[in-house]
Design a protein around this motif. Structure first.
Motif, short mmCIF file in Angstrom:
data_model
loop_
_atom_site.label_atom_id
_atom_site.label_comp_id
_atom_site.label_asym_id
_atom_site.label_seq_id
_atom_site.Cartn_x
_atom_site.Cartn_y
_atom_site.Cartn_z
N SER A 1 -15.46 -9.41 9.41
CA SER A 1 -15.46 -9.10 10.84
C SER A 1 -14.56 -7.92 11.19
N GLN A 2 -13.69 -7.49 10.25
CA GLN A 2 -12.71 -6.45 10.57
C GLN A 2 -12.88 -5.14 9.80
N VAL A 3 -13.53 -5.20 8.64
CA VAL A 3 -13.67 -3.98 7.85
C VAL A 3 -15.12 -3.83 7.37
N LYS A 4 -15.57 -2.59 7.26
CA LYS A 4 -16.95 -2.34 6.85
C LYS A 4 -17.15 -2.53 5.35
N LYS A 5 -16.17 -2.10 4.55
CA LYS A 5 -16.29 -2.17 3.09
C LYS A 5 -15.68 -3.47 2.54
N TYR A 6 -15.92 -4.56 3.25
CA TYR A 6 -15.26 -5.82 2.89
C TYR A 6 -15.63 -6.30 1.49
N LEU B 1 0.84 -1.20 0.00
CA LEU B 1 0.00 0.00 0.00
C LEU B 1 0.88 1.25 0.00
N VAL B 2 0.57 2.17 -0.91
CA VAL B 2 1.29 3.44 -0.98
C VAL B 2 0.27 4.57 -0.91
N SER B 3 0.39 5.41 0.10
CA SER B 3 -0.52 6.54 0.26
C SER B 3 -0.02 7.71 -0.58
N LEU B 4 -0.89 8.24 -1.45
CA LEU B 4 -0.51 9.35 -2.32
C LEU B 4 -0.85 10.70 -1.69
N SER B 5 -1.98 10.75 -1.03
CA SER B 5 -2.44 12.00 -0.42
C SER B 5 -3.51 11.62 0.60
N GLY B 6 -4.17 12.63 1.11
CA GLY B 6 -5.25 12.35 2.04
C GLY B 6 -6.48 11.77 1.38
N LYS B 7 -6.51 11.81 0.02
CA LYS B 7 -7.70 11.36 -0.70
C LYS B 7 -7.52 10.05 -1.46
N ASN B 8 -6.28 9.71 -1.82
CA ASN B 8 -6.05 8.54 -2.66
C ASN B 8 -4.87 7.71 -2.17
N ALA B 9 -4.92 6.42 -2.50
CA ALA B 9 -3.81 5.51 -2.23
C ALA B 9 -3.75 4.50 -3.37
N ILE B 10 -2.58 3.89 -3.52
CA ILE B 10 -2.40 2.86 -4.55
C ILE B 10 -2.12 1.53 -3.88
N VAL B 11 -2.86 0.51 -4.31
CA VAL B 11 -2.58 -0.86 -3.88
C VAL B 11 -1.75 -1.51 -4.99
N ILE B 12 -0.60 -2.07 -4.62
CA ILE B 12 0.33 -2.64 -5.59
C ILE B 12 0.35 -4.16 -5.43
N GLU C 1 -11.89 8.25 0.40
CA GLU C 1 -13.20 8.66 0.88
C GLU C 1 -14.19 7.50 0.79
N THR C 2 -13.87 6.54 -0.08
CA THR C 2 -14.70 5.34 -0.22
C THR C 2 -14.30 4.28 0.78
N VAL C 3 -12.99 4.08 0.93
CA VAL C 3 -12.47 3.07 1.86
C VAL C 3 -11.37 3.72 2.71
N PRO C 4 -11.51 3.75 4.02
CA PRO C 4 -10.46 4.31 4.89
C PRO C 4 -9.15 3.55 4.73
N ILE C 5 -8.04 4.26 4.87
CA ILE C 5 -6.74 3.64 4.67
C ILE C 5 -6.48 2.52 5.70
N GLU C 6 -7.07 2.66 6.89
CA GLU C 6 -6.89 1.61 7.91
C GLU C 6 -7.52 0.30 7.44
N ILE D 1 -5.58 -3.36 6.69
CA ILE D 1 -6.03 -4.62 7.27
C ILE D 1 -6.26 -5.66 6.17
N SER D 2 -6.89 -5.24 5.09
CA SER D 2 -7.19 -6.15 3.97
C SER D 2 -5.91 -6.64 3.30
N ILE D 3 -4.96 -5.73 3.11
CA ILE D 3 -3.69 -6.09 2.48
C ILE D 3 -2.91 -7.07 3.36
N ASP D 4 -2.90 -6.81 4.66
CA ASP D 4 -2.22 -7.73 5.58
C ASP D 4 -2.83 -9.12 5.50
#
Length: 339
Positions: free
Chosen positions: A205-210, A139-150, A166-171, A175-178
Motif C-alpha cells: 500500500s505504500q511502495v510501488k516496487k514492494y 540506509l546509506v546513500s552513496l550517490s544519486g544513483k546508488n544506496a546501500i542497505v545495511i 533508478e530501480t527503486v527510489p530512495i523514498e 519506507i521499507s526499512i522503517d
C-alpha cells in the motif's frame, strides 16, 4: 492412481527422456517397453496421460515429454534405485582417508557427483542460523544513483546490499526499512521469510516496487549469519541441452545464487537422511524448468547442512536420491564415531 499399463508407459517415457533429452514417440515406447502392446494402445494411453497432465506434447515432433506432474508421480510411485556401486566405491575411499575433514570430503564428493550426474552440487551449512536475530536495518546513500542497505545481526555480522536508485527510489527504500525495523527487528533469521508475508499488504500500500524490495531484503537475510554455500559443477550442468538457451542459463544461475536450499530442505525433510525432491514450480521460485534433490547432514558445531543437486527436470531421480541418502548417512556415522 494410474492403471498398471499407464504407469508402465509413463515410466518408459520418463526414463527414455532422461537418457536422451528428446521427445519420446509411440514407436520408441513399443521398442523398449517390457510388455506386448500395440502402437494404437500406446497412442491412446499416451493421449490419456497427456489429458491428465502427466505428459506434454512436444512442439517439434510427434513425441511427448514428461510434465512436472509426471515427474512427481514417477518419484513418488515408480522409480527404483539404480546400480550406483561404482560411484559409491569412489566416495567410500574419500571417507576412509585418515584425517580427512567433512569439508574436504564434501568438496571432493561434490566434484564426483557433478561429473557423474551433469548437475550442479550445492553444499550449504547454517550453524546457529536459528538463533541469529535481526538487530536493525539502516540506509546509506552513496550517490544519486546508488544506496546501500545495511542489515545488522545479533551475532555481529553486518550484511550490505547495494540498490540501484533508478530501480527503486530512495523514498521507497526508507519506507521499507522503517517497516522492517518496526515489525521484524529481534526476529530470528529462520522466521524472517514467514513473518515478512504479514507485512506484505502494508508494504504494497505504500511502495510501488514492494515485491522487488521484499524479495531483495529477505534473500539478503537468508544468506547472512553463519550461512555458507559452495557450488560446484556448473560446467557440467551447462552441458545439458536444456541450457543451450542463454536465458535459461541466466535463470538457473540466478536460482542457485539467490535461493536458500538450506531453508527449503529444512522445512521439507521430516525423515532423517531421506532425500527430498522439488520439481519445477515446487521449488517455489516460479521456474518450471528446474529440479532439486537434496539431503541434510549434521555439522561439527551441532548445526545442520544440506547437500543438494540442481539441474533440469530430466534428473535421474532414483540414482541421485539413493546416492544423497547414502552420503548423508556416511557423514552422520563419521560424526557419531567422533572423527
Amino acid at each position: 492412481m494410474l492403471k498398471k499399463r499407464q504407469e508402465l508407459i509413463l515410466k518408459t517415457i520418463i526414463e527414455e527422456y532422461i537418457k536422451t533429452a528428446s521427445p519420446v514417440g509411440s514407436k520408441r515406447i513399443q521398442e523398449v517397453i517390457s510388455i506386448e502392446i500395440s502402437s494404437a494402445t500406446i497412442r491412446n494411453e499416451s493421449a490419456f496421460l497427456e489429458e491428465q497432465g502427466f505428459l506434454e506434447k512436444a512442439h517439434t515432433s510427434s513425441g511427448r515429454v514428461p510434465s512436472t506432474k509426471g515427474y512427481r508421480y514417477y518419484v513418488d510411485y515408480l522409480m527404483k534405485s539404480n546400480d550406483i556401486e561404482d560411484v559409491k566405491s569412489q566416495i567410500e575411499e574419500i571417507f576412509k582417508r585418515r584425517g580427512a575433514t567433512i569439508d574436504q570430503i564434501l568438496e571432493e564428493t561434490s566434484k564426483i557427483l557433478s561429473e557423474m550426474t551433469k548437475l550442479a552440487t550445492v553444499v550449504a551449512t547454517n550453524d546457529g542460523f536459528e538463533e541469529v536475530e535481526l538487530n536493525k536495518v539502516e540506509l546509506v546513500s552513496l550517490s544519486g544513483k546508488n544506496a546501500i542497505v545495511i542489515f545488522v545481526l545479533s551475532n555481529g555480522v553486518v550484511e550490505n546490499k547495494m540498490i540501484n536508485l533508478e530501480t527503486v527510489p530512495i523514498e521507497e527504500l526508507q519506507i521499507s526499512i522503517d517497516l522492517f525495523n518496526d515489525r521484524l527487528v529481534n526476529s530470528k533469521l529462520s522466521e524472517i521469510e514467514f513473518k515478512s508475508k504479514a507485512i506484505l499488504p502494508i508494504l504494497k500500500s505504500q511502495v510501488k516496487k514492494y515485491e522487488f524490495i521484499l524479495q531483495t531484503f529477505v534473500s539478503a537475510l537468508l544468506h547472512t549469519g553463519s550461512s555458507q554455500a559452495k557450488t560446484s559443477g556448473m560446467k557440467y550442468l551447462l552441458e545439458n541441452p536444456e541450457f543451450n538457451d542463454p536465458n535459461k542459463i541466466k535463470s538457473i544461475v540466478e536460482f542457485i545464487e539467490s535461493s536458500s536450499p538450506f531453508a527449503w530442505f529444512k522445512s521439507q525433510m521430516n525423515n532423517k537422511n531421506k532425500a527430498a525432491v522439488a520439481i519445477g514450480i515446487e521449488t517455489g521460485v516460479g521456474n518450471d524448468d528446474i529440479a532439486i534433490v537434496g539431503t541434510n547432514f549434521p555439522t561439527e558445531s551441532g548445526g545442520q547442512g544440506t547437500l543438494a543437486l540442481v539441474g533440469p527436470k530430466r534428473i535421474q531421480y532414483d540414482k541421485v536420491s539413493d546416492l544423497l541418502e547414502w552420503i548423508g548417512q556416511k557423514i552422520e556415522e563419521k560424526y557419531n564415531r567422533g572423527e
